[in-house]
Design a protein around this motif. Structure first.
Motif, mmCIF file in Angstrom:
data_model
loop_
_atom_site.group_PDB
_atom_site.id
_atom_site.type_symbol
_atom_site.label_atom_id
_atom_site.label_comp_id
_atom_site.label_asym_id
_atom_site.label_seq_id
_atom_site.Cartn_x
_atom_site.Cartn_y
_atom_site.Cartn_z
ATOM 1 N N ASN A 161 -11.550 -7.677 -4.014
ATOM 2 C CA ASN A 161 -12.909 -7.613 -3.472
ATOM 3 C C ASN A 161 -13.136 -6.293 -2.749
ATOM 4 O O ASN A 161 -12.243 -5.769 -2.084
ATOM 5 C CB ASN A 161 -13.131 -8.785 -2.509
ATOM 6 C CG ASN A 161 -14.558 -8.841 -2.005
ATOM 7 O OD1 ASN A 161 -14.890 -8.221 -0.999
ATOM 8 N ND2 ASN A 161 -15.397 -9.586 -2.703
ATOM 9 N N LYS A 162 -14.357 -5.741 -2.882
ATOM 10 C CA LYS A 162 -14.648 -4.437 -2.281
ATOM 11 C C LYS A 162 -14.552 -4.472 -0.762
ATOM 12 O O LYS A 162 -14.100 -3.509 -0.140
ATOM 13 C CB LYS A 162 -16.049 -3.954 -2.698
ATOM 14 C CG LYS A 162 -16.063 -3.185 -4.001
ATOM 15 C CD LYS A 162 -17.376 -2.465 -4.184
ATOM 16 C CE LYS A 162 -17.304 -1.548 -5.403
ATOM 17 N NZ LYS A 162 -18.533 -0.766 -5.582
ATOM 18 N N ASN A 163 -15.005 -5.549 -0.165
ATOM 19 C CA ASN A 163 -14.931 -5.637 1.289
ATOM 20 C C ASN A 163 -13.483 -5.589 1.776
ATOM 21 O O ASN A 163 -13.156 -4.898 2.748
ATOM 22 C CB ASN A 163 -15.602 -6.929 1.770
ATOM 23 C CG ASN A 163 -17.104 -6.905 1.569
ATOM 24 O OD1 ASN A 163 -17.761 -5.936 1.936
ATOM 25 N ND2 ASN A 163 -17.642 -7.947 0.975
ATOM 26 N N ILE A 164 -12.604 -6.308 1.068
ATOM 27 C CA ILE A 164 -11.192 -6.280 1.437
ATOM 28 C C ILE A 164 -10.614 -4.884 1.226
ATOM 29 O O ILE A 164 -9.829 -4.393 2.058
ATOM 30 C CB ILE A 164 -10.417 -7.333 0.614
ATOM 31 C CG1 ILE A 164 -10.938 -8.728 0.924
ATOM 32 C CG2 ILE A 164 -8.922 -7.243 0.887
ATOM 33 C CD1 ILE A 164 -10.302 -9.823 0.081
ATOM 34 N N SER A 165 -11.003 -4.220 0.139
ATOM 35 C CA SER A 165 -10.517 -2.868 -0.132
ATOM 36 C C SER A 165 -10.949 -1.904 0.966
ATOM 37 O O SER A 165 -10.149 -1.089 1.448
ATOM 38 C CB SER A 165 -11.036 -2.390 -1.485
ATOM 39 O OG SER A 165 -10.659 -3.256 -2.524
ATOM 40 N N VAL A 166 -12.215 -1.991 1.370
ATOM 41 C CA VAL A 166 -12.735 -1.086 2.400
ATOM 42 C C VAL A 166 -12.040 -1.329 3.735
ATOM 43 O O VAL A 166 -11.645 -0.377 4.420
ATOM 44 C CB VAL A 166 -14.260 -1.249 2.528
ATOM 45 C CG1 VAL A 166 -14.787 -0.457 3.717
ATOM 46 C CG2 VAL A 166 -14.953 -0.793 1.240
ATOM 47 N N PHE A 167 -11.878 -2.583 4.114
ATOM 48 C CA PHE A 167 -11.205 -2.870 5.385
ATOM 49 C C PHE A 167 -9.744 -2.438 5.354
ATOM 50 O O PHE A 167 -9.199 -1.988 6.370
ATOM 51 C CB PHE A 167 -11.319 -4.362 5.711
ATOM 52 C CG PHE A 167 -12.651 -4.761 6.271
ATOM 53 C CD1 PHE A 167 -13.104 -4.219 7.475
ATOM 54 C CD2 PHE A 167 -13.476 -5.647 5.601
ATOM 55 C CE1 PHE A 167 -14.340 -4.567 7.998
ATOM 56 C CE2 PHE A 167 -14.713 -5.996 6.115
ATOM 57 C CZ PHE A 167 -15.145 -5.462 7.317
ATOM 58 N N THR A 168 -9.102 -2.546 4.202
ATOM 59 C CA THR A 168 -7.724 -2.054 4.073
ATOM 60 C C THR A 168 -7.670 -0.550 4.270
ATOM 61 O O THR A 168 -6.769 -0.027 4.953
ATOM 62 C CB THR A 168 -7.153 -2.438 2.696
ATOM 63 O OG1 THR A 168 -7.249 -3.850 2.500
ATOM 64 C CG2 THR A 168 -5.705 -1.994 2.566
ATOM 65 N N ILE A 169 -8.632 0.164 3.697
ATOM 66 C CA ILE A 169 -8.690 1.620 3.868
ATOM 67 C C ILE A 169 -8.952 1.974 5.331
ATOM 68 O O ILE A 169 -8.343 2.917 5.876
ATOM 69 C CB ILE A 169 -9.770 2.214 2.944
ATOM 70 C CG1 ILE A 169 -9.333 2.101 1.480
ATOM 71 C CG2 ILE A 169 -10.046 3.674 3.299
ATOM 72 C CD1 ILE A 169 -10.394 2.503 0.501
ATOM 73 N N VAL B 31 -11.242 2.795 -3.844
ATOM 74 C CA VAL B 31 -11.980 1.524 -3.806
ATOM 75 C C VAL B 31 -12.318 1.057 -5.222
ATOM 76 O O VAL B 31 -12.166 -0.131 -5.561
ATOM 77 C CB VAL B 31 -13.267 1.679 -2.962
ATOM 78 C CG1 VAL B 31 -14.128 0.415 -3.046
ATOM 79 C CG2 VAL B 31 -12.918 1.964 -1.512
ATOM 80 N N ASN B 32 -12.755 1.977 -6.075
ATOM 81 C CA ASN B 32 -13.084 1.608 -7.460
ATOM 82 C C ASN B 32 -11.851 1.121 -8.215
ATOM 83 O O ASN B 32 -11.936 0.177 -9.017
ATOM 84 C CB ASN B 32 -13.708 2.806 -8.174
ATOM 85 C CG ASN B 32 -15.046 3.203 -7.580
ATOM 86 O OD1 ASN B 32 -15.759 2.371 -6.999
ATOM 87 N ND2 ASN B 32 -15.400 4.469 -7.685
ATOM 88 N N LYS B 33 -10.714 1.757 -7.980
ATOM 89 C CA LYS B 33 -9.497 1.331 -8.671
ATOM 90 C C LYS B 33 -9.059 -0.053 -8.192
ATOM 91 O O LYS B 33 -8.649 -0.896 -9.010
ATOM 92 C CB LYS B 33 -8.387 2.346 -8.425
ATOM 93 C CG LYS B 33 -7.096 2.056 -9.188
ATOM 94 C CD LYS B 33 -6.121 3.211 -9.079
ATOM 95 C CE LYS B 33 -6.621 4.433 -9.827
ATOM 96 N NZ LYS B 33 -5.604 5.516 -9.857
ATOM 97 N N LEU B 34 -9.148 -0.311 -6.889
ATOM 98 C CA LEU B 34 -8.794 -1.636 -6.381
ATOM 99 C C LEU B 34 -9.759 -2.699 -6.895
ATOM 100 O O LEU B 34 -9.345 -3.820 -7.219
ATOM 101 C CB LEU B 34 -8.785 -1.620 -4.848
ATOM 102 C CG LEU B 34 -7.691 -0.773 -4.180
ATOM 103 C CD1 LEU B 34 -7.886 -0.750 -2.665
ATOM 104 C CD2 LEU B 34 -6.309 -1.307 -4.527
ATOM 105 N N SER B 35 -11.038 -2.338 -6.978
ATOM 106 C CA SER B 35 -12.030 -3.296 -7.498
ATOM 107 C C SER B 35 -11.785 -3.593 -8.974
ATOM 108 O O SER B 35 -11.977 -4.724 -9.437
ATOM 109 C CB SER B 35 -13.444 -2.744 -7.299
ATOM 110 O OG SER B 35 -13.714 -2.532 -5.926
ATOM 111 N N ALA B 36 -11.370 -2.559 -9.733
ATOM 112 C CA ALA B 36 -11.070 -2.766 -11.151
ATOM 113 C C ALA B 36 -9.885 -3.709 -11.344
ATOM 114 O O ALA B 36 -9.774 -4.376 -12.384
ATOM 115 C CB ALA B 36 -10.787 -1.427 -11.827
ATOM 116 N N ASN B 37 -9.010 -3.772 -10.358
ATOM 117 C CA ASN B 37 -7.851 -4.675 -10.420
ATOM 118 C C ASN B 37 -8.157 -6.063 -9.854
ATOM 119 O O ASN B 37 -7.239 -6.862 -9.662
ATOM 120 C CB ASN B 37 -6.665 -4.076 -9.671
ATOM 121 C CG ASN B 37 -6.129 -2.838 -10.362
ATOM 122 O OD1 ASN B 37 -6.178 -2.724 -11.589
ATOM 123 N ND2 ASN B 37 -5.613 -1.895 -9.580
ATOM 124 N N GLY B 38 -9.426 -6.328 -9.558
ATOM 125 C CA GLY B 38 -9.826 -7.662 -9.131
ATOM 126 C C GLY B 38 -9.852 -7.881 -7.640
ATOM 127 O O GLY B 38 -10.045 -9.028 -7.195
#
Length: 411
Positions: free
Chosen positions: A86-94, A77-84
């Protein structure tokens, strides 16, 4: 006359002050005594805290499971957030990935494990005959064949009522802490519904928890508490993340290896090895025993192939996987880990075996901070530094030297 009485009282008070009130040893013993009294009092009124125990038993599983999943997926999640992203999108993808992985396991993996387990149970009599034949033909069996026959007769003669009477206390002990079978079912369903919710909020805003805790800590202790929080968090995250990734890698390697050599029940044995590998040292040792036994019962050639797979796996794991993933982050000696596993397993069962090492790592961090605080505030460490003595044996005589003397002798 009054002045003499006042002097005598001051002398008595001074004697009492120096011997008791101003004595660090006596004060420490009094503090320990008060702590023991408080513990005893809480033990006497422990029944008042039974509702709290029920709540802890109900919430422990989802909280611990969510914490483990958080440490596993937070770097992603932190790596995806660092690439711009959104955390919510990253979490739902996971979450979607987890659901797809669970679905794949239910559709593909579980039927294979079920079929292999059923086949193993059906072949147990054949394996028993093979083991009995091997023991009989062994030149130095020391009466093991007779012992096997006696064991079989003993199992056949066990009275079902007696067996039930023996099992009932075990079941009572095992499930008594959870309340009942209904409590276990409630705990399971609570975990199923609450783990995704807790995990979502941990992944989205878990980084806000340490500052929130430190806000309520007095300024005098904030630095020490922050070190405990962040170092403990680092120790737990490195251990959990490393153990799970190593276990997954071990399972994949064993699956490939057992499939190539055509070992019976290869997928089930690989999954078992991956699960047991979560337990440090002991788990990997226990996991290879079934594979070696099945390979030995199949044929000598299969036994050699299994040994070859184990050697290759241990080489890859020891040389490449563990140094890259685990490293030496915990800085705990293997003997210490072994004692932790034995003690925590005896006290807390399977959960103690799994969580004993990270728990010890956190306790180690807390104790280190307490020691540093005591060292800074105690008068015992104000004296000038005295070099430690070095003991050596010279012509069977014990020689005690300072490090400077040892260096001088070497020169």
């Amino acid at each position: 006359m009054g002045q003499n009485t006042s002097k005598n009282n001051r002398r008595k008070n001074s004697w009492f002050w120096e011997l008791f009130l101003n004595n660090k040893l006596v004060t420490s013993l009094l503090i320990i005594l008060l702590i023991l009294v408080i513990i005893w009092v809480f033990g006497q009124i422990s029944h008042f805290f039974q509702p709290l125990g029920v709540i802890i038993n109900l919430l422990a599983f989802p909280i611990i499971a969510s914490g483990i999943l958080y440490y596993l997926f937070s770097p992603l999640v932190n790596k995806l957030s660092a690439n711009g992203i959104n955390k919510n999108i990253s979490v739902f993808t996971i979450f979607i990935g987890i659901v797809l992985l669970i679905t794949w396991g239910i559709i593909t993996l579980i039927p294979i494990i079920r079929n292999q387990t059923q086949s193993f149970i059906e072949n147990l009599p054949v394996y028993y005959e093979s083991i009995n034949q091997m023991i009989t033909n062994f030149p130095f069996n020391f009466g093991l064949a007779d012992s096997m026959d006696d064991l079989v007769e003993f199992i056949k003669q066990i009275d079902l009522t007696s067996l039930t009477e023996r099992i009932n206390p075990l079941l009572t002990t095992t499930f008594g802490g959870l309340g009942s079978v209904i409590g276990i079912v409630a705990q399971l369903f609570t975990g199923i519904f609450t783990i995704p919710i807790i995990l979502y909020y941990l992944l989205v805003s878990g980084h806000e928890i340490p500052p929130f805790i430190l806000y309520y800590v007095p300024n005098k202790y904030r630095l020490a508490v922050s070190r405990v929080i962040y170092q403990g968090n680092y120790q737990i995250s490195q251990y959990i993340r490393g153990q799970i990734l190593v276990a997954v890698a071990v399972g994949i390697i064993f699956t490939i290896g057992y499939t190539i050599i055509g070992l019976d029940y290869g997928v089930t044995l690989a999954v078992l090895a991956a699960v047991l590998n979560v337990i440090p040292y002991l788990g990997s040792f226990i996991a290879v025993i079934p594979a070696v036994v099945i390979g030995l019962l199949t044929s000598p050639a299969m036994f050699l192939k299994v040994v070859a797979v184990l050697v290759i796996e241990q080489t890859i794991e020891g040389r490449f996987i563990q140094p890259q993933i685990l490293g030496n982050s915990l800085q705990i000696h293997p003997i210490t880990i072994l004692f932790i596993l034995l003690i925590s397993g005896r006290l807390f069962g399977l959960s103690g075996v799994i969580l004993g090492v990270p728990g010890y790592a956190v306790i180690k961090v807390v104790c280190s901070e307490i020691y540093e605080w005591y060292r800074e505030n105690s008068d015992l460490y104000d004296d000038p530094y005295v070099p430690p003595l070095v003991t050596e044996f010279e012509d069977e005589a014990l020689v005690v030297m300072t490090p400077d003397e040892v260096q001088a002798n070497k020169e």
